[in-house]
Design a protein around this motif. Structure first.
Motif, PDB file in Angstrom:
ATOM      1  N   LEU A   8      12.707 -48.131  40.288  1.00 39.38           N
ATOM      2  CA  LEU A   8      12.238 -46.905  39.632  1.00 39.38           C
ATOM      3  C   LEU A   8      12.721 -46.848  38.188  1.00 39.38           C
ATOM      4  O   LEU A   8      11.971 -46.470  37.282  1.00 39.38           O
ATOM      5  N   LEU A  41       7.854 -32.018  26.458  1.00 45.90           N
ATOM      6  CA  LEU A  41       7.532 -32.838  27.631  1.00 45.90           C
ATOM      7  C   LEU A  41       8.403 -34.100  27.671  1.00 45.90           C
ATOM      8  O   LEU A  41       8.872 -34.506  28.736  1.00 45.90           O
ATOM      9  N   ARG A  91      15.449 -35.385  30.788  1.00 47.88           N
ATOM     10  CA  ARG A  91      16.347 -34.613  31.668  1.00 47.88           C
ATOM     11  C   ARG A  91      16.089 -34.973  33.130  1.00 47.88           C
ATOM     12  O   ARG A  91      17.011 -35.026  33.937  1.00 47.88           O
ATOM     13  N   PHE A  92      14.831 -35.237  33.462  1.00 42.02           N
ATOM     14  CA  PHE A  92      14.490 -35.603  34.836  1.00 42.02           C
ATOM     15  C   PHE A  92      15.204 -36.896  35.229  1.00 42.02           C
ATOM     16  O   PHE A  92      15.873 -36.977  36.256  1.00 42.02           O
ATOM     17  N   TRP A  93      15.091 -37.912  34.376  1.00 44.78           N
ATOM     18  CA  TRP A  93      15.717 -39.195  34.698  1.00 44.78           C
ATOM     19  C   TRP A  93      17.233 -39.121  34.612  1.00 44.78           C
ATOM     20  O   TRP A  93      17.935 -39.778  35.368  1.00 44.78           O
ATOM     21  N   ASN A 132      22.560 -37.891  39.948  1.00 46.55           N
ATOM     22  CA  ASN A 132      22.570 -37.318  41.300  1.00 46.55           C
ATOM     23  C   ASN A 132      22.152 -38.292  42.396  1.00 46.55           C
ATOM     24  O   ASN A 132      22.561 -38.143  43.547  1.00 46.55           O
ATOM     25  N   LYS A 133      21.325 -39.290  42.048  1.00 49.86           N
ATOM     26  CA  LYS A 133      20.834 -40.212  43.072  1.00 49.86           C
ATOM     27  C   LYS A 133      21.326 -41.645  42.865  1.00 49.86           C
ATOM     28  O   LYS A 133      21.650 -42.334  43.815  1.00 49.86           O
ATOM     29  N   ARG A 149      11.372 -34.303  26.368  1.00 44.83           N
ATOM     30  CA  ARG A 149      12.716 -33.833  26.711  1.00 44.83           C
ATOM     31  C   ARG A 149      12.819 -33.620  28.222  1.00 44.83           C
ATOM     32  O   ARG A 149      13.820 -33.983  28.843  1.00 44.83           O
ATOM     33  N   ALA A 150      11.778 -33.042  28.810  1.00 44.04           N
ATOM     34  CA  ALA A 150      11.762 -32.820  30.262  1.00 44.04           C
ATOM     35  C   ALA A 150      11.847 -34.159  31.002  1.00 44.04           C
ATOM     36  O   ALA A 150      12.538 -34.286  32.011  1.00 44.04           O
ATOM     37  N   ASN A 151      11.156 -35.163  30.493  1.00 45.40           N
ATOM     38  CA  ASN A 151      11.194 -36.490  31.098  1.00 45.40           C
ATOM     39  C   ASN A 151      12.605 -37.071  31.028  1.00 45.40           C
ATOM     40  O   ASN A 151      13.106 -37.623  32.015  1.00 45.40           O
ATOM     41  N   TYR A 162      18.299 -37.789  37.847  1.00 43.08           N
ATOM     42  CA  TYR A 162      18.144 -38.832  38.860  1.00 43.08           C
ATOM     43  C   TYR A 162      19.316 -39.814  38.789  1.00 43.08           C
ATOM     44  O   TYR A 162      19.908 -40.166  39.796  1.00 43.08           O
TER      45      TYR A 162
END
Lengths: 220, 230
Positions: free
Chosen positions: B138, B93, B99-101, B107-108, B95-97, B104
Motif C-alpha cells: 500500500l 485535498l 494526513r490520511f497516510w 496507527n497501522k 493535505r487530507a491525503n 495509517y
C-alpha cells in the motif's frame, strides 16, 4: 460557480460519522447522505475507502476523504468562508485543539468498548479509563461555553457524538457520568441546543438497543 | 524566529518519533535546545509538560503551553515557519491525503514492528510479516502516486510524508535484522526501497539518526518495560 457535490457515506450509529454530519450542518454545506450497511458492505465503499473499507467517507466532487478528524480539517480548510471555523487561527491554539481531539479519538472508543463488551474486571478497567479521559477533557472547558470558545470547535465536534453513548456506558458500567463529570454533561447539553448537533446525534436508547443486538451477534 | 533558547525539544535519541521532529526542525533550519530524557526515570519537566501521555517528544516554545504528539508538533512548526521548507502541501485535498497516510503509518504500519519485537512464537511472527508485506504494498502505491516520478513523497523536495515515514527507516532496519526480514525489499517494493535509501541519507535526518549502540541499548530498555508477550 462550480456546483459542489458533497456526499457523506456513513452508518447511523457511528460516532465518527456524526462528527462529519455536525460539521457539514454547522457550516450549512448541502450534502447527500448515503447509509452504508456495515453488515453487508457495498462495493462502492471499497472503491472510496480501499485501505480501511470503513465509514465515514466524505466524497467531494468525486474525490473521497477518509478518517473523521481528517475530514473535519478538510471541511475547515476547503470551505474557508463559512463560519464557524473549527480551528482557531493561532498556531499554538490549533496544536492544543488537535492534541485533545487526537487524545479523544485514539482512546475513548476503544476504552468504552470494554464497558459494554467486556465482563467483570475488564468492565471496571474500561469504566476507569473512560472516566479518566472524560475528566481530563472536562478540565479544558474552563468558563467558555464550548471548547472552541463561543462556537463549536474541533474538540467539541470530536467529543459530542459520544454523548449518545453515555446511557449505554452508564447502564452497562453502573455509574453516572453526570455525577463524575458535571461540567462535561453541562457542556454536552449546551451542544445539544445547537440544531446541527441535535439533528446529527442518534437517539441514546436506539444506541443501547443496537449495542445489545451487537453483543448477541458477536456472542454467536 | 531563530532565537536558540526559544524552542526546546524533550526527547530520547533512539525514538523515531523524536527523530521525526528533529528532521523537521533541521529542514526548516529552526534552532533548538535539545534535552535527552531517560525514559526509565522521567524528569519532572517531562511529566509536567505531558501529563496525559508522559511521552516524548515534547516541544516547548518560549513560555507557551507544551505541544505533544510528533505529527501535531510538525504541523505547528509548518504553521509558524511556513516560508522555509513547507512540509504540508497547500491544497486541502493534498493535505487530507498526507494526513490520511500519516495516520495509517502511525496507527497501522509502525505498530506492526512493536508487535514483531514482542512476538516470540514463529507462527505469530510469520503472520505479522504477512501484514508488513501488505502494508508496504500500500505504501509503495501511495509513494508512486504522491512522488509523481520524483525522489520523495513530496516530489523533488522532502515533504510531510517523507518526514513521517522517513524517521522509521533506521528502526525498521534494526527490527528487520533481528527477525530475518527485509521491509524495503528491492524486488517487492522497488520504489519504496529507493526512497528509503534516499531519505536515510538526507543530511537533515542522517544527523539525528541513532547509531547501533543507542538502538541496542534502547531495545534493551524496551525488553524490560515492554517485554515480549508470554
Amino acid at each position: 460557480m462550480v456546483k459542489e457535490k458533497v456526499v457523506l457515506v456513513n452508518f447511523w450509529s457511528s460516532p465518527f460519522g456524526s462528527r462529519v454530519k455536525i460539521a457539514l450542518e454547522e457550516k450549512g454545506i448541502p450534502y447527500e447522505y448515503k447509509e452504508e450497511d456495515l453488515f453487508n458492505k457495498s462495493s462502492f465503499l471499497s472503491t472510496i475507502n480501499p485501505v480501511h473499507n470503513k465509514v465515514p467517507v466524505l466524497v467531494h466532487n468525486q474525490k473521497p476523504v477518509c478518517e473523521s478528524l481528517n475530514i473535519l480539517e478538510y471541511i475547515d480548510e476547503t470551505w474557508t468562508d463559512l463560519s464557524p471555523r473549527f480551528l482557531p487561527s493561532d498556531p499554538h491554539q490549533r496544536a492544543l485543539a488537535r492534541f485533545w481531539a487526537d487524545f479523544i479519538d485514539k482512546e475513548l472508543y476503544e476504552s468504552s468498548k470494554k464497558i459494554y463488551r467486556g465482563i467483570g474486571e475488564e468492565q471496571v478497567i474500561g469504566k476507569n479509563e473512560v472516566l479518566r479521559i472524560l475528566k481530563l477533557v472536562e478540565g479544558e472547558i474552563g468558563d467558555k461555553p464550548f471548547f472552541g470558545g463561543d462556537n463549536l470547535g474541533l474538540v467539541d465536534i470530536t467529543l459530542i457524538p459520544f454523548y449518545s453513548r453515555f446511557y449505554t456506558w452508564e447502564t452497562f458500567g453502573k455509574f453516572s457520568i453526570e455525577e463524575e463529570c458535571p461540567n462535561l454533561v453541562a457542556w454536552a447539553k449546551r451542544c445539544l441546543q445547537k440544531e446541527s448537533v441535535a439533528k446529527s446525534l442518534p437517539d441514546p436508547i436506539k444506541i443501547y438497543e443496537f449495542i445489545l443486538d451487537l453483543n448477541k451477534y458477536f456472542a454467536k | 524566529m531563530g532565537n536558540e533558547s526559544e524552542i526546546r525539544l524533550l526527547g530520547t535519541a533512539a525514538s523515531p518519533f523524536v527523530n521525526r521532529v528533529q528532521f523537521a526542525l533541521n529542514l526548516k533550519s529552526i534552532k533548538y535546545e535539545y534535552t535527552e530524557e531517560y525514559l526509565a526515570r522521567k524528569s519532572e519537566l517531562l511529566l509536567k509538560s505531558n501529563p496525559v501521555h508522559k511521552k516524548v517528544p515534547v516541544l516547548l516554545h518560549a513560555d507557551k503551553p507544551p505541544i505533544c504528539e510528533s505529527q501535531i508538533i510538525i504541523e505547528y512548526l509548518d504553521e509558524i515557519q511556513p516560508d522555509l521548507f513547507q512540509l504540508l502541501p497547500s491544497a486541502s485535498l493534498d493535505r487530507a491525503n498526507c494526513r490520511f497516510w500519516a495516520a495509517y503509518i502511525d496507527n497501522k504500519f509502525f505498530p506492526l514492528y512493536e508487535e514483531l519485537r514482542r512476538t516470540t512464537k514463529k507462527a505469530g511472527q510469520e503472520a505479522i510479516k504477512e501484514q508488513m508485506i501488505e502494508a508496504t504494498k500500500l505504501l509503495e502505491e501511495a509513494f508512486v502516486k504522491s512522488s509523481n516520478g520524483k525522489a520523495y513523497f513530496g516530489g523533488d523536495q522532502v515533504g510531510y510524508l517523507d518526514v513521517v515515514l522517513g524517521c522509521f527507516v533506521r528502526w525498521i532496519k534494526h527490527v528487520d535484522e533481528l527477525n530475518d526480514f527485509n521491509t524495503f525489499d528491492e524486488v517487492r517494493v522497488p520504489e519504496l526501497a529507493k526512497w528509503a535509501k534516499n531519505v536515510s541519507s538526507h543530511e537533515a535526518l542522517k544527523s539525528v539518526t541513532p547509531g547501533i549502540e543507542t538502538l541496542v541499548s534502547f531495545f534493551g530498555l524496551l525488553h524490560i518495560y515492554k517485554p515480549p508477550y508470554q
